[in-house]
Motif scaffolding. Structure first.
Motif, short mmCIF file in Angstrom:
data_model
loop_
_atom_site.label_atom_id
_atom_site.label_comp_id
_atom_site.label_asym_id
_atom_site.label_seq_id
_atom_site.Cartn_x
_atom_site.Cartn_y
_atom_site.Cartn_z
N GLU A 1 22.19 5.77 -6.75
CA GLU A 1 22.11 6.45 -8.04
C GLU A 1 20.78 6.15 -8.75
OE1 GLU A 1 24.46 6.64 -12.29
OE2 GLU A 1 25.60 5.94 -10.56
N ILE A 2 20.38 4.87 -8.75
CA ILE A 2 19.12 4.48 -9.41
C ILE A 2 17.94 5.18 -8.72
CG2 ILE A 2 17.49 2.56 -9.74
CD1 ILE A 2 19.91 0.76 -10.29
N THR A 3 17.94 5.16 -7.39
CA THR A 3 16.83 5.75 -6.62
C THR A 3 16.68 7.24 -6.94
OG1 THR A 3 17.22 4.16 -4.84
CG2 THR A 3 15.88 6.09 -4.29
N TYR A 4 17.78 7.97 -6.85
CA TYR A 4 17.71 9.43 -7.07
C TYR A 4 17.39 9.77 -8.51
CZ TYR A 4 19.65 9.77 -2.34
OH TYR A 4 19.85 9.66 -0.98
N SER B 1 8.01 11.58 4.74
CA SER B 1 9.15 10.66 4.73
C SER B 1 9.93 10.71 6.04
CB SER B 1 10.09 11.00 3.57
OG SER B 1 9.38 11.01 2.36
N MET B 2 10.02 11.90 6.63
CA MET B 2 10.74 12.04 7.91
C MET B 2 10.01 11.26 9.01
SD MET B 2 13.58 13.89 7.90
CE MET B 2 13.77 14.85 9.41
N VAL B 3 8.68 11.30 8.98
CA VAL B 3 7.89 10.53 9.94
C VAL B 3 8.21 9.04 9.76
CG1 VAL B 3 5.56 9.86 10.68
CG2 VAL B 3 6.02 12.24 10.01
N ALA B 4 8.28 8.61 8.50
CA ALA B 4 8.59 7.20 8.21
C ALA B 4 9.98 6.82 8.72
CB ALA B 4 8.49 6.95 6.70
N ASN C 1 8.96 7.30 -1.33
CA ASN C 1 8.11 6.18 -1.80
C ASN C 1 8.63 4.86 -1.26
OD1 ASN C 1 6.38 7.73 -3.29
ND2 ASN C 1 7.32 7.34 -5.26
N ASP C 2 9.94 4.67 -1.36
CA ASP C 2 10.55 3.40 -0.92
C ASP C 2 10.41 3.18 0.59
OD1 ASP C 2 11.22 2.97 -3.55
OD2 ASP C 2 13.33 3.50 -3.33
N LEU C 3 10.42 4.27 1.36
CA LEU C 3 10.24 4.16 2.82
C LEU C 3 8.87 3.60 3.17
CD1 LEU C 3 11.86 7.56 3.82
CD2 LEU C 3 12.58 5.35 4.76
N PHE C 4 7.87 3.90 2.34
CA PHE C 4 6.51 3.42 2.59
C PHE C 4 6.23 2.08 1.89
CE2 PHE C 4 6.08 7.79 3.90
CZ PHE C 4 5.19 7.71 4.96
N ASP C 5 7.15 1.65 1.02
CA ASP C 5 6.92 0.41 0.25
C ASP C 5 7.79 -0.76 0.73
OD1 ASP C 5 4.98 1.47 -1.33
OD2 ASP C 5 6.27 1.85 -3.07
N VAL C 6 8.31 -0.67 1.93
CA VAL C 6 9.23 -1.71 2.44
C VAL C 6 8.59 -3.09 2.38
CG1 VAL C 6 10.40 -2.58 4.51
CG2 VAL C 6 10.72 -0.20 3.80
N TYR C 7 7.32 -3.19 2.80
CA TYR C 7 6.66 -4.50 2.81
C TYR C 7 6.54 -5.06 1.38
CZ TYR C 7 3.04 -8.05 2.90
OH TYR C 7 2.35 -9.23 2.70
N LYS C 8 6.01 -4.23 0.48
CA LYS C 8 5.77 -4.67 -0.91
C LYS C 8 7.09 -5.02 -1.61
CE LYS C 8 4.62 -1.67 -4.22
NZ LYS C 8 5.59 -1.95 -5.32
N ASP C 9 8.10 -4.15 -1.46
CA ASP C 9 9.38 -4.39 -2.14
C ASP C 9 10.08 -5.63 -1.60
OD1 ASP C 9 9.13 -2.23 -3.88
OD2 ASP C 9 10.09 -0.83 -2.51
N ILE D 1 16.95 1.32 -0.88
CA ILE D 1 17.74 1.91 0.20
C ILE D 1 17.12 1.56 1.57
CG2 ILE D 1 18.54 4.08 1.24
CD1 ILE D 1 18.76 5.18 -1.66
N PRO D 2 15.80 1.77 1.76
CA PRO D 2 15.24 1.46 3.09
C PRO D 2 15.29 -0.02 3.49
CG PRO D 2 13.82 3.00 1.93
CD PRO D 2 14.84 2.51 0.94
N ASN D 3 14.96 -0.94 2.55
CA ASN D 3 14.91 -2.34 3.00
C ASN D 3 16.28 -3.01 3.07
OD1 ASN D 3 15.37 -3.30 0.39
ND2 ASN D 3 13.33 -4.19 0.13
N THR D 4 17.34 -2.25 2.75
CA THR D 4 18.71 -2.75 2.96
C THR D 4 19.46 -1.88 3.98
OG1 THR D 4 19.53 -1.42 1.10
CG2 THR D 4 18.92 -3.71 0.62
#
Length: 309
Positions: free
Chosen positions: A152-155, A257-260, A192-200, A208-211
């Protein structure tokens, strides 16, 4: 004056006026992303869809908002300004007593936008939504955050970010367009979150991606959301030609994002789903879109996604 020239001159003017400096990270975000890319592309696309010109005043407001976005985030995340102060700065900038360089810059730009936007109420409502979301995102620092709350927060975060760019234009979004923007924004934030996994992961922020324990499942969800967005765009009361162009532009980010997602599927296949991401170095968790194979894949998804319904 070109957008980039205007931006460079104005940033330098702000530094001289308030005796401060933009950080390297802020300048990168403004110059490479928000100031010259996201604002003009989003606003220009809305204008194209409506078959209306993108005026000089609107371009200026889009660029100004591109400076405001990363600085506003930093007041919250880096300077830890209390929400009452950020609220006062957002809604009554003229009365605000600014001390920090970032506060002075935000004060000047927000004040200019409040005086200049044609639809002031729509812009203030959008600003309030962005602020509420900033508060809600503090829940993302808790490892116990529920998956549904994270979704919910992400969307919502993505939705309000995309909507506010629309509300600085001379035409405020109607109800049907708002629904489209909510879907566009939700997908962009997930991207954005898919590309920010390292930083987050480094900063202790749960996304969502890093969990995610199953990126194949996430890909299915992502594709179904793209299809829904495309159907909403198809239903808009504008010419089919302009709607097709709009879908292509909106899906160019989703294609990235699909590539990620495909890269993360490969990562999980190699290392398993229950790995500790903190044990990996930056190189392992960064997706480099400059790699020729990924660039070609991006072009493929740019062709494919707008056609999905």
């Amino acid at each position: 004056v070109s957008q980039s020239r205007y931006l460079v001159d104005y940033l330098s003017e702000l530094e001289n006026k308030y005796q401060g400096k933009f950080s390297e990270e802020q300048l990168f975000k403004i110059n490479q992303y928000y100031g010259l890319l996201i604002g003009p592309i989003l606003c220009g696309s809305y204008r194209m869809l409506y078959d209306q010109g993108f005026s000089v005043e609107e371009r200026k407001r889009a660029t100004l908002f591109g400076i405001l976005t990363p600085l506003g985030d930093d007041l919250f995340d880096v300077h830890h300004l209390p929400i009452e102060k950020i609220s006062a700065l957002t809604f009554e900038p003229d009365q605000y007593q600014a001390k920090l360089f970032a506060e002075n810059v935000v004060k000047e730009i927000q004040s200019a936008l409040l005086h200049e936007v044609p639809h002031k109420e729509a812009y203030i409502k959008a600003s309030k939504d962005v602020l509420d979301l900033q508060v809600a995102t503090t829940a993302q620092t808790s490892p116990d955050i529920e998956k549904n709350q994270l979704l919910e927060i992400t969307y919502r975060k993505g939705a309000v970010s995309v909507i506010i760019y629309h509300q600085i234009l001379s035409t405020a979004a109607d109800e049907q367009m708002m629904k489209v923007l909510e879907e566009v924004g939700g997908l962009y934030q997930l991207g954005n979150d898919l590309f920010d996994v390292y930083k987050d992961t480094r900063d202790g922020i749960y996304t969502i991606p890093n969990t995610c324990k199953d990126f194949k499942e996430l890909k299915t969800v992502f594709v179904s959301k793209v299809k829904y967005m495309n159907r909403l765009i198809n239903a808009l009361p504008y010419s089919n030609n302009r709607k097709e162009k709009f879908k292509i532009i909106m899906n160019s980010i989703n294609a990235r994002s699909m590539v990620a997602i495909d890269e993360w599927i490969a990562f999980q296949k190699k290392y398993g789903a229950n790995v500790n991401l903190k044990s990996f170095d930056r190189k392992a968790l960064i997706i480099d879109m400059e790699r020729p194979s990924l660039f070609i894949k991006w072009l493929y998804y740019m062709w494919k996604l707008p056609r999905l319904i």
